[in-house]
Design an enzyme around this catalytic site. Sequence first.
Site, PDB file in Angstrom:
ATOM      1  N   GLY A  90      30.127  19.702  24.287  1.00  0.00           N
ATOM      2  CA  GLY A  90      30.974  20.814  24.646  1.00  0.00           C
ATOM      3  C   GLY A  90      31.081  21.108  26.012  1.00  0.00           C
ATOM      4  O   GLY A  90      30.580  20.084  26.767  1.00  0.00           O
ATOM      5  N   ASP A 102      25.782  17.138  17.786  1.00  0.00           N
ATOM      6  CA  ASP A 102      27.242  17.733  17.982  1.00  0.00           C
ATOM      7  C   ASP A 102      28.217  17.426  16.714  1.00  0.00           C
ATOM      8  O   ASP A 102      28.236  15.985  16.341  1.00  0.00           O
ATOM      9  CB  ASP A 102      28.054  17.702  19.192  1.00  0.00           C
ATOM     10  CG  ASP A 102      29.023  18.416  19.651  1.00  0.00           C
ATOM     11  OD1 ASP A 102      29.718  18.670  19.131  1.00  0.00           O
ATOM     12  OD2 ASP A 102      28.718  19.214  20.757  1.00  0.00           O
ATOM     13  N   ASP A 105      26.937  17.976  11.856  1.00  0.00           N
ATOM     14  CA  ASP A 105      27.192  19.560  11.577  1.00  0.00           C
ATOM     15  C   ASP A 105      25.723  20.192  11.408  1.00  0.00           C
ATOM     16  O   ASP A 105      25.137  19.928  10.350  1.00  0.00           O
ATOM     17  CB  ASP A 105      28.097  19.917  10.571  1.00  0.00           C
ATOM     18  CG  ASP A 105      28.256  21.389  10.425  1.00  0.00           C
ATOM     19  OD1 ASP A 105      27.640  22.090  10.997  1.00  0.00           O
ATOM     20  OD2 ASP A 105      29.283  21.849   9.329  1.00  0.00           O
ATOM     21  N   THR A 125      26.627  28.702  11.706  1.00  0.00           N
ATOM     22  CA  THR A 125      26.106  27.882  12.831  1.00  0.00           C
ATOM     23  C   THR A 125      24.854  28.625  13.462  1.00  0.00           C
ATOM     24  O   THR A 125      23.816  27.916  13.759  1.00  0.00           O
ATOM     25  CB  THR A 125      27.122  27.524  13.656  1.00  0.00           C
ATOM     26  OG1 THR A 125      27.845  26.732  13.139  1.00  0.00           O
ATOM     27  CG2 THR A 125      26.407  26.428  14.917  1.00  0.00           C
ATOM     28  N   TYR A 146      30.365  36.305  15.836  1.00  0.00           N
ATOM     29  CA  TYR A 146      29.762  35.506  17.029  1.00  0.00           C
ATOM     30  C   TYR A 146      28.484  36.500  17.518  1.00  0.00           C
ATOM     31  O   TYR A 146      27.505  36.047  17.886  1.00  0.00           O
ATOM     32  CB  TYR A 146      30.810  35.594  18.175  1.00  0.00           C
ATOM     33  CG  TYR A 146      30.430  34.476  19.481  1.00  0.00           C
ATOM     34  CD1 TYR A 146      29.929  33.299  19.456  1.00  0.00           C
ATOM     35  CD2 TYR A 146      30.134  35.313  20.666  1.00  0.00           C
ATOM     36  CE1 TYR A 146      29.652  32.654  20.670  1.00  0.00           C
ATOM     37  CE2 TYR A 146      29.779  34.608  21.736  1.00  0.00           C
ATOM     38  CZ  TYR A 146      29.440  33.341  21.685  1.00  0.00           C
ATOM     39  OH  TYR A 146      29.042  32.720  22.735  1.00  0.00           O
ATOM     40  N   GLN A 164       5.552  34.375  14.456  1.00  0.00           N
ATOM     41  CA  GLN A 164       4.750  33.840  13.190  1.00  0.00           C
ATOM     42  C   GLN A 164       4.124  32.657  13.377  1.00  0.00           C
ATOM     43  O   GLN A 164       3.050  32.338  12.811  1.00  0.00           O
ATOM     44  CB  GLN A 164       5.588  33.948  11.908  1.00  0.00           C
ATOM     45  CG  GLN A 164       5.213  33.748  10.749  1.00  0.00           C
ATOM     46  CD  GLN A 164       5.943  33.731   9.620  1.00  0.00           C
ATOM     47  OE1 GLN A 164       7.387  34.521   9.621  1.00  0.00           O
ATOM     48  NE2 GLN A 164       5.830  33.165   8.512  1.00  0.00           N
ATOM     49  N   ARG A 185      39.529  31.042  26.332  1.00  0.00           N
ATOM     50  CA  ARG A 185      38.988  31.833  27.455  1.00  0.00           C
ATOM     51  C   ARG A 185      39.597  31.949  28.719  1.00  0.00           C
ATOM     52  O   ARG A 185      40.639  31.053  29.006  1.00  0.00           O
ATOM     53  CB  ARG A 185      37.491  31.334  27.567  1.00  0.00           C
ATOM     54  CG  ARG A 185      36.746  31.324  26.248  1.00  0.00           C
ATOM     55  CD  ARG A 185      35.288  30.838  26.307  1.00  0.00           C
ATOM     56  NE  ARG A 185      35.201  29.428  26.078  1.00  0.00           N
ATOM     57  CZ  ARG A 185      34.051  28.962  25.923  1.00  0.00           C
ATOM     58  NH1 ARG A 185      33.030  29.327  26.296  1.00  0.00           N
ATOM     59  NH2 ARG A 185      34.001  27.560  25.790  1.00  0.00           N
TER      60      ARG A 185
HETATM   61  N1  LIG Z   1      30.762  29.500  28.116  1.00  0.00           N
HETATM   62  C1  LIG Z   1      30.579  30.619  28.217  1.00  0.00           C
HETATM   63  O1  LIG Z   1      31.050  31.278  29.114  1.00  0.00           O
HETATM   64  C2  LIG Z   1      29.327  30.958  27.383  1.00  0.00           C
HETATM   65  C3  LIG Z   1      29.035  32.411  27.401  1.00  0.00           C
HETATM   66  C4  LIG Z   1      27.974  32.922  26.823  1.00  0.00           C
HETATM   67  C5  LIG Z   1      27.334  31.861  25.814  1.00  0.00           C
HETATM   68  N2  LIG Z   1      27.888  30.476  25.596  1.00  0.00           N
HETATM   69  C6  LIG Z   1      27.103  29.831  24.590  1.00  0.00           C
HETATM   70  O2  LIG Z   1      26.756  28.521  25.298  1.00  0.00           O
HETATM   71  C7  LIG Z   1      26.943  27.552  24.265  1.00  0.00           C
HETATM   72  C8  LIG Z   1      27.689  26.526  24.782  1.00  0.00           C
HETATM   73  O3  LIG Z   1      29.371  27.004  25.057  1.00  0.00           O
HETATM   74  P1  LIG Z   1      30.446  26.326  25.379  1.00  0.00           P
HETATM   75  O4  LIG Z   1      31.082  27.139  26.481  1.00  0.00           O
HETATM   76  O5  LIG Z   1      29.981  24.900  26.037  1.00  0.00           O
HETATM   77  O6  LIG Z   1      31.134  26.087  24.183  1.00  0.00           O
HETATM   78  P2  LIG Z   1      31.943  24.626  23.365  1.00  0.00           P
HETATM   79  O7  LIG Z   1      32.689  25.001  22.431  1.00  0.00           O
HETATM   80  O8  LIG Z   1      32.325  23.897  24.478  1.00  0.00           O
HETATM   81  O9  LIG Z   1      30.756  23.942  23.067  1.00  0.00           O
HETATM   82  C9  LIG Z   1      29.865  24.226  21.905  1.00  0.00           C
HETATM   83  C10 LIG Z   1      29.557  22.851  21.376  1.00  0.00           C
HETATM   84  O10 LIG Z   1      29.093  23.103  20.151  1.00  0.00           O
HETATM   85  C11 LIG Z   1      29.525  22.225  19.049  1.00  0.00           C
HETATM   86  N3  LIG Z   1      29.260  22.802  17.617  1.00  0.00           N
HETATM   87  C12 LIG Z   1      29.697  23.903  17.361  1.00  0.00           C
HETATM   88  N4  LIG Z   1      29.265  24.352  16.202  1.00  0.00           N
HETATM   89  C13 LIG Z   1      28.623  23.152  15.714  1.00  0.00           C
HETATM   90  C14 LIG Z   1      27.861  22.948  14.441  1.00  0.00           C
HETATM   91  N5  LIG Z   1      27.961  23.549  13.483  1.00  0.00           N
HETATM   92  N6  LIG Z   1      27.223  21.680  14.393  1.00  0.00           N
HETATM   93  C15 LIG Z   1      27.041  20.879  15.483  1.00  0.00           C
HETATM   94  N7  LIG Z   1      27.769  21.139  16.786  1.00  0.00           N
HETATM   95  C16 LIG Z   1      28.576  22.296  16.781  1.00  0.00           C
HETATM   96  C17 LIG Z   1      30.936  22.001  19.285  1.00  0.00           C
HETATM   97  O11 LIG Z   1      31.475  20.815  18.849  1.00  0.00           O
HETATM   98  C18 LIG Z   1      30.815  22.059  20.955  1.00  0.00           C
HETATM   99  O12 LIG Z   1      30.618  20.658  21.220  1.00  0.00           O
HETATM  100  C19 LIG Z   1      27.431  28.285  22.999  1.00  0.00           C
HETATM  101  O13 LIG Z   1      26.195  28.527  22.204  1.00  0.00           O
HETATM  102  C20 LIG Z   1      27.959  29.646  23.382  1.00  0.00           C
HETATM  103  O14 LIG Z   1      27.934  30.780  22.498  1.00  0.00           O
HETATM  104  C21 LIG Z   1      28.809  29.918  26.585  1.00  0.00           C
END
Ligand SMILES: NC(=O)c1ccc[n+]([C@@H]2O[C@H](COP(=O)([O-])OP(=O)(O)OC[C@H]3O[C@@H](n4cnc5c(N)ncnc54)[C@H](O)[C@@H]3O)[C@@H](O)[C@H]2O)c1
Length: 318
Positions: free
Chosen positions: A15, A36, A61, A97, A150, A167, A191
């Site tokens: 991601g 991923d 997944d 997830t 979320y 624990q 976003r």
């Molecule tokens: N970018 C932001 O502004 C932001 C803010 C707060 C929190 N976050 C957190 O940071 C993390 C990354 O966010 P991001 O912006 O890179 O989003 P993104 O969507 O680009 O990345 C998420 C990644 O997780 C993978 N994924 C999702 N569900 C999955 C599953 N069940 N099994 C395996 N892989 C899975 C997706 O394919 C993707 O590669 C997330 O946990 C998000 O909640 C991001």
Amino acid sequence: MGDDVTHAVVTGGAGFVGSHLVDELLGSGFRVTVVDDFSTGVRRNLDHHRADDRFELHSVDLKQGLPAIEDADVVFHLASRASPGDFRSHGVDIALTNSVGTNRVLDLALEQDATVVLASTSEVYGDPEVHPQPESYVGHVSVRGARSPYDIGKRFGETLGMAYARQFDLDVRTVRIFNTYGPRMRPDDGRVVPTFVSQALSGDPLTVHGDGTQTRSFCYVSDLVTGLVEVAREPSMDGDVVNLGNDEEITILALARRIRELVDRSPEIVHVDGRPDDPTKRRPDLTRARERLDWQPTTPLDEGLRRTIEDLRGRLET
Ligand SMILES: NC(=O)c1ccc[n+]([C@@H]2O[C@H](COP(=O)([O-])OP(=O)(O)OC[C@H]3O[C@@H](n4cnc5c(N)ncnc54)[C@H](O)[C@@H]3O)[C@@H](O)[C@H]2O)c1
């Protein structure tokens, strides 16, 4: 995690944030295993590491279970869809997830005695009544609201992490990430930064939800990634939580105007309906990050926006 650590697992490593973290970890000598499911991540984000024998990629997944991974020293758990546009259409996946998937990650870490860095979110504060938000603020969140898969999913993930820590004495460190932006965000991700940039590059009107007076603070991705690695390295973070983000606040309307200027086009700015449960303000209190990690964001908004615009311009033209 000490200085001799070599093997990092990054869930969600294909991601936006995850792939930049992988770049940083490989660049500083780690071996990296990515897990991923490519639901929102893309292979292109990691293509440049394919020939590196310190890099391994599993297309899995998390909800279905993790592949056999050995000798993990640290697990950065970033896997989760994060776009508001997915909260309705993929709510079940997001909630599971962050609960079932996080359960699997914590079990893996327990089995390997690895440190866990959990990616939580500023969304756990909901629509905050305390401003800026310190880590001690318990939040103002609707359990049934449109964002609940979320924000409640992330809250549950934090709770589960703390339960493992108490624990089983697992070393779990939680990062509440505030809005982060930069290259590799998907143009249709929903976003606000990539949305405005791709609208401006295409000459389409910039769509501001509501009156645009709601505020956010935007952290450039390389600043966040530096902070995530610091969290993993700093021993006193064991069992603790920290905000990472940028504390310079800007209204969404001002952001739209800034992006319009930087793209050097003059599309209209139009107002559309506000999003349900959209927080009116959001800014991290970064005292803990500054004191404990000696960390703070350093990339100015204009600089980060320029790099994001160039990246999206390149991708939209190909
Ligand atoms: N970018 C932001 O502004 C932001 C803010 C707060 C929190 N976050 C957190 O940071 C993390 C990354 O966010 P991001 O912006 O890179 O989003 P993104 O969507 O680009 O990345 C998420 C990644 O997780 C993978 N994924 C999702 N569900 C999955 C599953 N069940 N099994 C395996 N892989 C899975 C997706 O394919 C993707 O590669 C997330 O946990 C998000 O909640 C991001």
